[in-house]
Design a protein around this motif. Structure first.
Motif, PDB file in Angstrom:
ATOM      1  N   LYS A  25      15.459  35.030  41.314  1.00 49.94           N
ATOM      2  CA  LYS A  25      15.005  34.018  40.346  1.00 49.94           C
ATOM      3  C   LYS A  25      14.464  32.826  41.133  1.00 49.94           C
ATOM      4  O   LYS A  25      15.190  32.209  41.910  1.00 49.94           O
ATOM      5  CB  LYS A  25      16.164  33.591  39.458  1.00 49.94           C
ATOM      6  CG  LYS A  25      16.641  34.703  38.544  1.00 49.94           C
ATOM      7  CD  LYS A  25      17.695  34.218  37.600  1.00 49.94           C
ATOM      8  CE  LYS A  25      18.023  35.232  36.519  1.00 49.94           C
ATOM      9  NZ  LYS A  25      18.002  36.631  36.930  1.00 49.94           N
ATOM     10  N   ARG A  55       9.929  39.585  39.148  1.00 52.38           N
ATOM     11  CA  ARG A  55       9.548  39.848  37.755  1.00 52.38           C
ATOM     12  C   ARG A  55       9.086  38.547  37.119  1.00 52.38           C
ATOM     13  O   ARG A  55       9.663  37.478  37.376  1.00 52.38           O
ATOM     14  CB  ARG A  55      10.748  40.417  36.988  1.00 52.38           C
ATOM     15  CG  ARG A  55      11.150  41.807  37.477  1.00 52.38           C
ATOM     16  CD  ARG A  55      12.494  42.238  36.902  1.00 52.38           C
ATOM     17  NE  ARG A  55      12.496  42.156  35.439  1.00 52.38           N
ATOM     18  CZ  ARG A  55      13.296  41.345  34.748  1.00 52.38           C
ATOM     19  NH1 ARG A  55      14.135  40.536  35.354  1.00 52.38           N
ATOM     20  NH2 ARG A  55      13.247  41.339  33.430  1.00 52.38           N
ATOM     21  N   LYS A  56       8.079  38.644  36.250  1.00 56.81           N
ATOM     22  CA  LYS A  56       7.544  37.422  35.627  1.00 56.81           C
ATOM     23  C   LYS A  56       8.624  36.580  34.938  1.00 56.81           C
ATOM     24  O   LYS A  56       8.640  35.361  35.086  1.00 56.81           O
ATOM     25  CB  LYS A  56       6.427  37.770  34.639  1.00 56.81           C
ATOM     26  CG  LYS A  56       5.126  38.114  35.334  1.00 56.81           C
ATOM     27  CD  LYS A  56       4.017  38.310  34.332  1.00 56.81           C
ATOM     28  CE  LYS A  56       2.763  38.790  35.044  1.00 56.81           C
ATOM     29  NZ  LYS A  56       1.695  39.135  34.115  1.00 56.81           N
ATOM     30  N   PRO A  57       9.574  37.190  34.186  1.00 59.96           N
ATOM     31  CA  PRO A  57      10.584  36.355  33.512  1.00 59.96           C
ATOM     32  C   PRO A  57      11.530  35.641  34.485  1.00 59.96           C
ATOM     33  O   PRO A  57      12.265  34.750  34.081  1.00 59.96           O
ATOM     34  CB  PRO A  57      11.370  37.349  32.645  1.00 59.96           C
ATOM     35  CG  PRO A  57      10.586  38.606  32.655  1.00 59.96           C
ATOM     36  CD  PRO A  57       9.716  38.610  33.857  1.00 59.96           C
ATOM     37  N   ASP A  58      11.501  36.045  35.751  1.00 62.22           N
ATOM     38  CA  ASP A  58      12.383  35.420  36.750  1.00 62.22           C
ATOM     39  C   ASP A  58      11.705  34.271  37.495  1.00 62.22           C
ATOM     40  O   ASP A  58      12.267  33.716  38.447  1.00 62.22           O
ATOM     41  CB  ASP A  58      12.849  36.474  37.776  1.00 62.22           C
ATOM     42  CG  ASP A  58      13.822  37.461  37.166  1.00 62.22           C
ATOM     43  OD1 ASP A  58      14.460  37.112  36.153  1.00 62.22           O
ATOM     44  OD2 ASP A  58      13.939  38.574  37.704  1.00 62.22           O
ATOM     45  N   LYS A  60       9.673  30.539  37.074  1.00 57.18           N
ATOM     46  CA  LYS A  60       9.264  29.474  36.153  1.00 57.18           C
ATOM     47  C   LYS A  60       8.649  28.334  36.962  1.00 57.18           C
ATOM     48  O   LYS A  60       9.138  27.990  38.038  1.00 57.18           O
ATOM     49  CB  LYS A  60      10.459  28.982  35.328  1.00 57.18           C
ATOM     50  CG  LYS A  60      10.009  28.013  34.245  1.00 57.18           C
ATOM     51  CD  LYS A  60      10.983  27.904  33.098  1.00 57.18           C
ATOM     52  CE  LYS A  60      10.439  26.897  32.090  1.00 57.18           C
ATOM     53  NZ  LYS A  60      11.321  26.674  30.963  1.00 57.18           N
ATOM     54  N   ARG A  82      21.015  28.428  38.650  1.00 57.68           N
ATOM     55  CA  ARG A  82      20.391  29.616  38.063  1.00 57.68           C
ATOM     56  C   ARG A  82      19.389  30.234  39.029  1.00 57.68           C
ATOM     57  O   ARG A  82      19.073  31.412  38.932  1.00 57.68           O
ATOM     58  CB  ARG A  82      19.672  29.183  36.777  1.00 57.68           C
ATOM     59  CG  ARG A  82      18.926  30.291  36.103  1.00 57.68           C
ATOM     60  CD  ARG A  82      18.245  29.856  34.821  1.00 57.68           C
ATOM     61  NE  ARG A  82      17.788  31.033  34.120  1.00 57.68           N
ATOM     62  CZ  ARG A  82      16.601  31.601  34.308  1.00 57.68           C
ATOM     63  NH1 ARG A  82      15.752  31.072  35.150  1.00 57.68           N
ATOM     64  NH2 ARG A  82      16.260  32.704  33.659  1.00 57.68           N
ATOM     65  N   TRP A  83      18.911  29.412  39.970  1.00 58.41           N
ATOM     66  CA  TRP A  83      17.783  29.830  40.807  1.00 58.41           C
ATOM     67  C   TRP A  83      18.240  30.254  42.196  1.00 58.41           C
ATOM     68  O   TRP A  83      19.108  29.620  42.784  1.00 58.41           O
ATOM     69  CB  TRP A  83      16.773  28.678  40.908  1.00 58.41           C
ATOM     70  CG  TRP A  83      16.336  28.228  39.553  1.00 58.41           C
ATOM     71  CD1 TRP A  83      16.775  27.115  38.872  1.00 58.41           C
ATOM     72  CD2 TRP A  83      15.420  28.896  38.665  1.00 58.41           C
ATOM     73  NE1 TRP A  83      16.184  27.049  37.633  1.00 58.41           N
ATOM     74  CE2 TRP A  83      15.345  28.132  37.477  1.00 58.41           C
ATOM     75  CE3 TRP A  83      14.665  30.059  38.764  1.00 58.41           C
ATOM     76  CZ2 TRP A  83      14.541  28.498  36.404  1.00 58.41           C
ATOM     77  CZ3 TRP A  83      13.862  30.426  37.692  1.00 58.41           C
ATOM     78  CH2 TRP A  83      13.805  29.647  36.530  1.00 58.41           C
TER      79      TRP A  83
END
Ligand code: INI
Length: 169
Positions: A25, A55-58, A60, A82-83
């Motif tokens: 992430k 992955r794109k959702p991972d 931001k 989270r990252w």
């Protein structure tokens, strides 16, 4: 011809993070100041993350007005836990910035402290150039793009932190 030196470590173990980004992430904080240059860094970084399996959702991306605001946004991100890594991207041009040294030095110092304290890799992706031409050379589409290098550094460090010897208890 020069004789090649023996580069073996004679059995001493080495640990290096892999460049596999699957499952990682990654947050990216990008400065919109000099957006016509930072966009190139951002495109290079995101493309590299995806090419290495992220992955794109991972992923931001967070926009801030200038390099000076990057540390605050990065701080909030690492606090979330989270990252796996935070990449920061900005371009500061000496010719156009009276407080050039201060912006670069302060941002770099805050980010290093943040990375040390949070124990999450925070990648310093601030280009400090003397001229626009010099900055343009580092944000290329086909050739040199520092955003790509910094994405690689984020992947490598995030994976290195998973080494048992470096993991928090
Ligand atoms: N911010 C940058 O990211 N790059 C610059 O070159 C720059 N210049 O030239 O001043 C810059 N300044 C803005 C600064 O980062 C803050 O956004 C501003 O001082 C408000 O806090």
């Amino acid at each position: 011809m020069e004789k090649r030196k023996d580069n073996s470590l004679k059995g001493i173990p080495e640990s290096k993070g892999s460049f596999r980004a699957k499952g990682l992430k990654i947050a990216v904080v990008v400065s919109d100041f000099n957006e016509y240059l930072t966009r190139g860094l951002l495109l290079g970084a995101v493309d590299t993350l995806l090419r290495h399996g992220a992955r794109k959702p991972d992923i931001k991306v967070f926009h801030v007005p200038g390099a000076f605001e990057i540390p605050l946004a990065a701080k909030r991100l690492v606090q979330k836990k989270r990252w796996d890594a935070v990449i920061t991207l900005a371009v500061v041009i000496r010719g156009e910035t009276k407080h050039f040294d201060q912006v670069v030095r302060e941002s770099a110092r805050s980010l290093r402290e943040l990375s040390d304290r949070s124990e999450i890799p925070v990648i310093l992706g601030i280009i400090s150039a003397h001229t626009v031409a010099q900055a343009v050379e580092r944000v290329g589409v086909k050739h040199m793009n520092k955003g790509r290098e910094w994405a690689m550094a984020a992947i490598e460090m995030a994976n290195l932190m998973r080494d048992r010897s470096l993991k928090k208890k």
